[in-house]
Design a protein around this motif. Structure first.
Motif, PDB file in Angstrom:
ATOM      1  N   CYS A 178     122.871  -3.505  44.659  1.00  0.00           N
ATOM      2  CA  CYS A 178     122.474  -2.293  45.358  1.00  0.00           C
ATOM      3  C   CYS A 178     120.952  -2.255  45.484  1.00  0.00           C
ATOM      4  N   PRO A 179     120.439  -1.867  46.650  1.00  0.00           N
ATOM      5  CA  PRO A 179     118.985  -1.724  46.777  1.00  0.00           C
ATOM      6  C   PRO A 179     118.477  -0.658  45.810  1.00  0.00           C
ATOM      7  N   PRO A 180     117.301  -0.845  45.251  1.00  0.00           N
ATOM      8  CA  PRO A 180     116.771   0.114  44.263  1.00  0.00           C
ATOM      9  C   PRO A 180     116.765   1.560  44.752  1.00  0.00           C
ATOM     10  N   GLN A 181     116.478   1.777  46.032  1.00  0.00           N
ATOM     11  CA  GLN A 181     116.397   3.147  46.547  1.00  0.00           C
ATOM     12  C   GLN A 181     117.778   3.810  46.642  1.00  0.00           C
ATOM     13  N   GLU A 182     118.857   3.030  46.514  1.00  0.00           N
ATOM     14  CA  GLU A 182     120.210   3.576  46.601  1.00  0.00           C
ATOM     15  C   GLU A 182     120.901   3.684  45.246  1.00  0.00           C
ATOM     16  N   ARG A 183     120.222   3.277  44.172  1.00  0.00           N
ATOM     17  CA  ARG A 183     120.845   3.283  42.842  1.00  0.00           C
ATOM     18  C   ARG A 183     121.379   4.650  42.443  1.00  0.00           C
ATOM     19  N   SER A 184     120.577   5.661  42.619  1.00  0.00           N
ATOM     20  CA  SER A 184     120.985   7.003  42.229  1.00  0.00           C
ATOM     21  C   SER A 184     122.224   7.447  42.996  1.00  0.00           C
ATOM     22  N   ASN A 185     122.255   7.179  44.295  1.00  0.00           N
ATOM     23  CA  ASN A 185     123.425   7.529  45.101  1.00  0.00           C
ATOM     24  C   ASN A 185     124.663   6.768  44.648  1.00  0.00           C
ATOM     25  N   LEU A 186     124.502   5.496  44.328  1.00  0.00           N
ATOM     26  CA  LEU A 186     125.630   4.687  43.872  1.00  0.00           C
ATOM     27  C   LEU A 186     126.164   5.210  42.544  1.00  0.00           C
ATOM     28  N   VAL A 187     125.276   5.504  41.616  1.00  0.00           N
ATOM     29  CA  VAL A 187     125.698   6.019  40.312  1.00  0.00           C
ATOM     30  C   VAL A 187     126.420   7.358  40.480  1.00  0.00           C
ATOM     31  N   ASN A 188     125.887   8.234  41.330  1.00  0.00           N
ATOM     32  CA  ASN A 188     126.538   9.520  41.579  1.00  0.00           C
ATOM     33  C   ASN A 188     127.901   9.336  42.226  1.00  0.00           C
ATOM     34  N   ALA A 189     127.997   8.404  43.169  1.00  0.00           N
ATOM     35  CA  ALA A 189     129.280   8.134  43.821  1.00  0.00           C
ATOM     36  C   ALA A 189     130.289   7.595  42.809  1.00  0.00           C
ATOM     37  N   ALA A 190     129.845   6.713  41.930  1.00  0.00           N
ATOM     38  CA  ALA A 190     130.743   6.155  40.915  1.00  0.00           C
ATOM     39  C   ALA A 190     131.226   7.245  39.962  1.00  0.00           C
ATOM     40  N   ARG A 191     130.337   8.144  39.571  1.00  0.00           N
ATOM     41  CA  ARG A 191     130.745   9.253  38.699  1.00  0.00           C
ATOM     42  C   ARG A 191     131.760  10.146  39.390  1.00  0.00           C
ATOM     43  N   TYR A 192     131.516  10.432  40.654  1.00  0.00           N
ATOM     44  CA  TYR A 192     132.427  11.271  41.423  1.00  0.00           C
ATOM     45  C   TYR A 192     133.805  10.604  41.530  1.00  0.00           C
ATOM     46  N   LEU A 193     133.803   9.318  41.884  1.00  0.00           N
ATOM     47  CA  LEU A 193     135.048   8.569  41.992  1.00  0.00           C
ATOM     48  C   LEU A 193     135.766   8.513  40.651  1.00  0.00           C
ATOM     49  N   ASP A 194     135.035   8.262  39.592  1.00  0.00           N
ATOM     50  CA  ASP A 194     135.624   8.221  38.258  1.00  0.00           C
ATOM     51  C   ASP A 194     136.306   9.551  37.936  1.00  0.00           C
ATOM     52  N   GLY A 195     135.642  10.646  38.249  1.00  0.00           N
ATOM     53  CA  GLY A 195     136.225  11.965  38.004  1.00  0.00           C
ATOM     54  C   GLY A 195     137.508  12.179  38.785  1.00  0.00           C
ATOM     55  N   LYS A 196     137.492  11.809  40.074  1.00  0.00           N
ATOM     56  CA  LYS A 196     138.690  11.953  40.906  1.00  0.00           C
ATOM     57  C   LYS A 196     139.833  11.083  40.372  1.00  0.00           C
ATOM     58  N   MET A 197     139.508   9.853  39.988  1.00  0.00           N
ATOM     59  CA  MET A 197     140.540   8.952  39.484  1.00  0.00           C
ATOM     60  C   MET A 197     141.106   9.453  38.161  1.00  0.00           C
ATOM     61  N   ARG A 198     140.270  10.021  37.314  1.00  0.00           N
ATOM     62  CA  ARG A 198     140.756  10.580  36.048  1.00  0.00           C
ATOM     63  C   ARG A 198     141.670  11.782  36.287  1.00  0.00           C
TER      64      ARG A 198
END
Length: 105
Positions: free
Chosen positions: A20-40
């Protein structure tokens, strides 16, 4: 890209390393947290079994929410948001395709 552009996220108790490009890291981490929550949420309902099925149901729910928002004039979805969602779905597909534990076929 080098490993310095790699971000490790945890989704449903499993780690994924994603370039992931450095400027998109925060968005990727937030998306992963959101997805993790939905999957849980889906897993805890007990109605869906198997990580791949849970991932598909989560993707469908998130897509439904996105499209519903798109129909609501107060919260329009712009082309940038659509592109970000497409990019994230491609990344998920790539990770799942390369995951030896994901059943093929």
């Amino acid at each position: 890209m080098s490993s310095s552009n790699s971000v490790t996220v945890q989704i449903l108790d499993k780690e994924y390393s994603i370039i992931c490009p450095p400027q998109e890291r925060s968005n990727l981490v937030n998306a992963a947290r959101y997805l993790d929550g939905k999957m849980r949420e889906i897993r805890s309902s007990g109605k869906v079994i198997g990580a791949d099925r849970i991932a598909v149901m989560a993707a469908l729910n998130i897509t439904h929410d996105l499209l519903h928002r798109q129909d609501t004039p107060a919260q329009p979805v712009n082309d940038n948001t659509r592109e970000q969602v497409r990019d994230l779905l491609e990344r998920v597909d790539l990770v799942l395709a390369n995951d030896p534990e994901t059943p093929k076929g």
